[in-house]
Design a protein around this motif. Structure first.
Motif, short mmCIF file in Angstrom:
data_model
loop_
_atom_site.label_atom_id
_atom_site.label_comp_id
_atom_site.label_asym_id
_atom_site.label_seq_id
_atom_site.Cartn_x
_atom_site.Cartn_y
_atom_site.Cartn_z
N TYR A 1 13.15 -24.43 23.37
CA TYR A 1 12.24 -25.08 22.10
C TYR A 1 11.22 -23.80 21.69
CZ TYR A 1 13.95 -29.56 23.76
OH TYR A 1 14.67 -30.61 24.16
N SER A 2 11.78 -22.74 21.45
CA SER A 2 10.98 -21.62 21.17
C SER A 2 10.50 -21.70 19.76
CB SER A 2 11.89 -20.34 21.01
OG SER A 2 12.26 -19.64 22.42
N ILE A 3 11.40 -22.29 18.40
CA ILE A 3 10.75 -22.45 17.60
C ILE A 3 9.59 -23.38 17.12
CG2 ILE A 3 12.73 -24.08 16.76
CD1 ILE A 3 10.99 -21.35 14.43
N GLU A 4 9.75 -24.60 18.22
CA GLU A 4 8.86 -25.57 18.24
C GLU A 4 7.32 -24.99 18.62
OE1 GLU A 4 12.50 -27.62 17.87
OE2 GLU A 4 12.02 -26.18 19.16
N ILE A 5 7.46 -24.32 19.68
CA ILE A 5 6.45 -23.69 20.33
C ILE A 5 5.89 -22.58 19.04
CG2 ILE A 5 5.47 -21.86 21.97
CD1 ILE A 5 7.16 -23.26 24.04
N LEU A 6 6.68 -21.86 18.65
CA LEU A 6 5.97 -20.87 17.61
C LEU A 6 5.27 -21.74 16.53
CD1 LEU A 6 6.06 -17.92 16.83
CD2 LEU A 6 8.02 -18.25 15.49
N MET A 7 5.90 -22.86 16.20
CA MET A 7 5.57 -23.69 14.91
C MET A 7 4.20 -24.39 15.43
SD MET A 7 7.10 -23.28 12.20
CE MET A 7 7.23 -21.71 12.22
N ILE A 8 3.88 -24.88 16.58
CA ILE A 8 2.90 -25.24 17.20
C ILE A 8 1.69 -24.30 16.96
CG2 ILE A 8 1.49 -26.45 19.17
CD1 ILE A 8 4.27 -28.00 19.61
N LEU A 9 1.92 -23.09 17.78
CA LEU A 9 1.14 -22.14 17.73
C LEU A 9 0.29 -21.61 16.30
CD1 LEU A 9 2.12 -20.22 20.76
CD2 LEU A 9 0.43 -22.00 20.57
N CYS A 10 1.55 -21.49 15.48
CA CYS A 10 1.03 -20.96 13.93
C CYS A 10 0.26 -21.92 13.32
CB CYS A 10 2.54 -20.46 13.32
SG CYS A 10 3.35 -18.90 14.00
N VAL A 11 0.66 -23.28 13.27
CA VAL A 11 0.10 -24.17 12.62
C VAL A 11 -1.39 -24.39 13.20
CG1 VAL A 11 -0.10 -26.75 12.16
CG2 VAL A 11 2.01 -25.57 11.76
N SER A 12 -1.46 -24.22 14.60
CA SER A 12 -3.15 -24.38 15.12
C SER A 12 -3.52 -23.13 14.61
CB SER A 12 -2.75 -24.34 16.64
OG SER A 12 -1.98 -25.64 16.86
N PHE A 13 -2.98 -21.96 14.64
CA PHE A 13 -3.71 -20.76 14.20
C PHE A 13 -4.20 -20.77 12.81
CE2 PHE A 13 -3.00 -16.69 12.06
CZ PHE A 13 -4.10 -16.04 12.35
N LEU A 14 -3.17 -21.44 11.72
CA LEU A 14 -3.67 -21.55 10.58
C LEU A 14 -4.84 -22.77 10.36
CD1 LEU A 14 -0.30 -21.45 8.86
CD2 LEU A 14 -1.89 -19.45 8.87
N VAL A 15 -4.95 -23.63 11.18
CA VAL A 15 -6.20 -24.60 11.13
C VAL A 15 -7.28 -24.05 11.71
CG1 VAL A 15 -6.74 -26.78 12.06
CG2 VAL A 15 -4.41 -26.58 11.09
N TYR A 16 -7.12 -23.21 12.83
CA TYR A 16 -8.59 -22.59 13.86
C TYR A 16 -8.19 -21.19 13.82
CZ TYR A 16 -9.04 -27.49 14.76
OH TYR A 16 -9.30 -28.96 14.82
N PRO A 17 -8.10 -20.51 12.67
CA PRO A 17 -7.86 -19.04 12.80
C PRO A 17 -8.86 -18.16 13.53
CG PRO A 17 -8.82 -19.39 10.42
CD PRO A 17 -8.47 -20.83 11.37
N ASN A 18 -10.13 -18.75 13.60
CA ASN A 18 -11.19 -18.00 14.47
C ASN A 18 -11.37 -18.58 16.08
OD1 ASN A 18 -12.08 -16.69 12.33
ND2 ASN A 18 -13.23 -18.27 11.67
N ASP A 19 -10.49 -19.64 16.41
CA ASP A 19 -10.63 -20.30 17.59
C ASP A 19 -9.22 -20.08 18.61
OD1 ASP A 19 -13.46 -21.05 17.54
OD2 ASP A 19 -12.69 -21.88 15.68
#
Length: 538
Positions: free
Chosen positions: A143-161
């Protein structure tokens, strides 16, 4: 993805290659993303840009149901992530405070259940719950693409955190070899996206040197990757990148070739001390190596390896772990192991269930110190407005209760906050709900445990010598024997074993402190009982 979903004519072949290879065209992402339509029949998650925490929830629940995110949204997330990352520095400085801890996670390698477990135990990323993910998000797991999407979306929502460090598997050659490329081809059914470089440009210089990492250095100090030229870097700069991404600590002093990996080096405790002293650092927290317990401390406590993918080689081969850092305290380690018996409820439900039992106990602690807290609040409230900033409120809670907790993230469960973000501090003592009382205690053992709960917490921490926040079933039994001996309370071993198994909510053979707390919550007897001050647990 573009090859599979964009319906273009043959004469636009050159445009497609530009999409894959041209930096300038990739920046104009909308021209390509819009060519991939999302059909009405698609029933997976539909992301709304700019992204919010709602999109994180949507994505998590969809992946729990094994849905696949449409390529249109995948590309849009990747383009936007690249845009933001390019604007950020190579080195990120992150600060903690008494009310804001930092969680550091290691390799995940496509193991989605481990990421869910981390969020279950530690909470979702937010401004008050920052994370560092230490690379190797993809490859090996399913589930690499799923992990990558979760991390990237979370990063875009909280780029400083939420901070994403690159690992050696964030590399297209590694992805070709260890599974991520194959996963993409399978899930998005693409036929000819990548031009594989292995069979082309075999005209290496005779004095080139090769290594297992798939990099070739030629006589001119340039690099090739298995025959396909990539970005031109001077040899010494590329060697630095390889050293950062591939090196491992060892007990022997000095720096010598990493023969196991074929790239990077082995570095000893003397090298660690020299580097930390030079840059006035206390510790190196790195990942990259699987450890049986999910983490390892070496070089006299100056190097910590954290690895977050449990069962990495096979079922039961290793635990996963993450680290929590807080200002002025030692790092705390939290272990877990995903098993077949693990029961995954919807993510939000699991997080709320875990928090609710702790919140109930915490609120009782708050009400027991009401007078002291009120005085502290009023001392901070110079204008007598009945309100404090979130930082002031968190400071008072930390100072009076003496609890090292993420007060900012807990605030939404404890107090009323106005539209300007100020805390109505007297609401700290409102809405403290006491569960419906029971007439009789269900177990003498349970009553005894609660009566000496503070003592048990001390014993728990004493046994947990590595501060992992986790004790085994055997350790739990030993803890009870010590407690029983100290307080002269005789309890049958079978009862202790039964209680330990009940506490082990995820059935991983160990009990963490959240599981320990969740096993008990306070209820009060009816006022008409003969002993009005006695409390029970169920």
């Amino acid at each position: 993805m573009f090859e599979n979903y964009a319906h273009v004519h043959k004469e636009e072949l050159e445009l497609r290659h530009q999409f894959l290879e041209s930096e300038q065209d990739m920046r104009d992402r909308l021209d390509y993303v819009d060519l991939i339509d999302v059909p009405d029949s698609y029933n997976g998650p539909r992301l709304q840009f700019p992204l919010t925490c709602t999109d994180i929830d949507l994505l998590l629940e969809a992946f729990k149901e094994q849905q696949v995110l449409h390529a249109h949204y995948v590309l849009e997330v990747l383009f936007e992530t690249k845009k933001v990352l390019k604007q950020m520095p190579n080195f990120t400085h992150v600060q903690t405070s008494p009310s804001k801890e930092l969680t550091i996670c290691g390799d995940l390698h496509g193991k989605l259940d481990d990421l869910f477990m981390i969020f279950y135990k530690n909470g979702l990323p937010s401004e008050s719950n920052p994370y560092v993910f230490n690379g190797d998000f993809v490859d090996r797991g399913k589930y690499s693409i799923e992990i990558l999407m979760i991390l990237c979306v979370s990063f875009l929502v909280y780029p400083n955190d939420l901070h994403l460090n690159r690992g050696n598997h964030e590399d297209f050659m590694m992805n070709l070899r260890y599974g991520f490329t194959k996963e993409i081809l399978h899930k998005y059914k693409m036929k000819s996206v990548l031009i594989l470089p292995m069979e082309t440009n075999r005209d290496y210089d005779t004095d080139s040197t090769h290594n297992k990492v798939g990099v070739t250095f030629n006589a001119h100090g340039r690099i090739k990757t298995n025959g396909s030229p990539i970005e031109h870097l001077p040899k010494h700069e590329w060697e630095q990148i390889i050293d950062i991404l591939w090196s491992d600590p060892r007990g022997k002093n000095g720096c010598f070739p990493n023969t196991g990996r074929g790239g990077g080096c082995y570095f000893g405790p003397d090298v660690t001390s020299k580097i930390l002293n030079k840059y006035q650092l206390k510790m190196l927290i790195r990942s990259h190596e699987c450890k049986p317990e999910g983490y390892e401390i070496c070089h006299d406590g100056k190097v910590v390896t954290i690895f977050s993918a449990s069962n990495y080689y096979e079922e039961g081969s290793n635990r996963g772990a993450y680290i929590k850092l807080c200002s002025g305290t030692a790092p705390r380690f939290f272990q877990y192991q995903v098993t077949k018996a693990t029961c995954f409820q919807p993510l939000r439900q699991r997080v709320y269930t875990m928090e609710s039992s702790a919140i109930k106990i915490l609120k009782e602690r708050v009400i027991s110190r009401k007078s002291d807290l009120t005085r502290a609040f009023q001392l901070q409230d110079h204008r007598k407005s009945g309100k404090l900033s979130l930082s002031q409120w968190a400071f008072c809670m930390e100072n009076i209760l003496g609890l090292n907790l993420p007060w900012r993230s807990l605030s939404s469960n404890l107090v009323n906050i106005d539209k300007n973000g100020n805390v109505e501090y007297m609401s700290s003592f409102q809405n403290i709900h006491i569960e419906k009382p029971v007439q009789e205690a269900h177990s003498t053992l349970v009553e005894t445990l609660y009566r000496y709960r503070s003592d048990l917490e001390i014993i728990f921490n004493a046994i947990d010598t590595d501060h992992s926040g986790l004790i085994s079933m055997e350790e739990f039994c030993d803890m009870w024997k010590l407690f029983s001996s100290h307080y002269n309370v005789l309890i049958d071993d079978s009862q202790v074993n039964k209680l330990a198994n009940v506490m082990d909510l995820n059935k991983d053979g160990s009990i963490d402190f959240h599981e320990f707390l969740k096993a008990f919550y306070v209820v009060h007897r009816y006022e008409g009982l003969m002993k009005p001050d006695v409390t029970n647990l169920v």
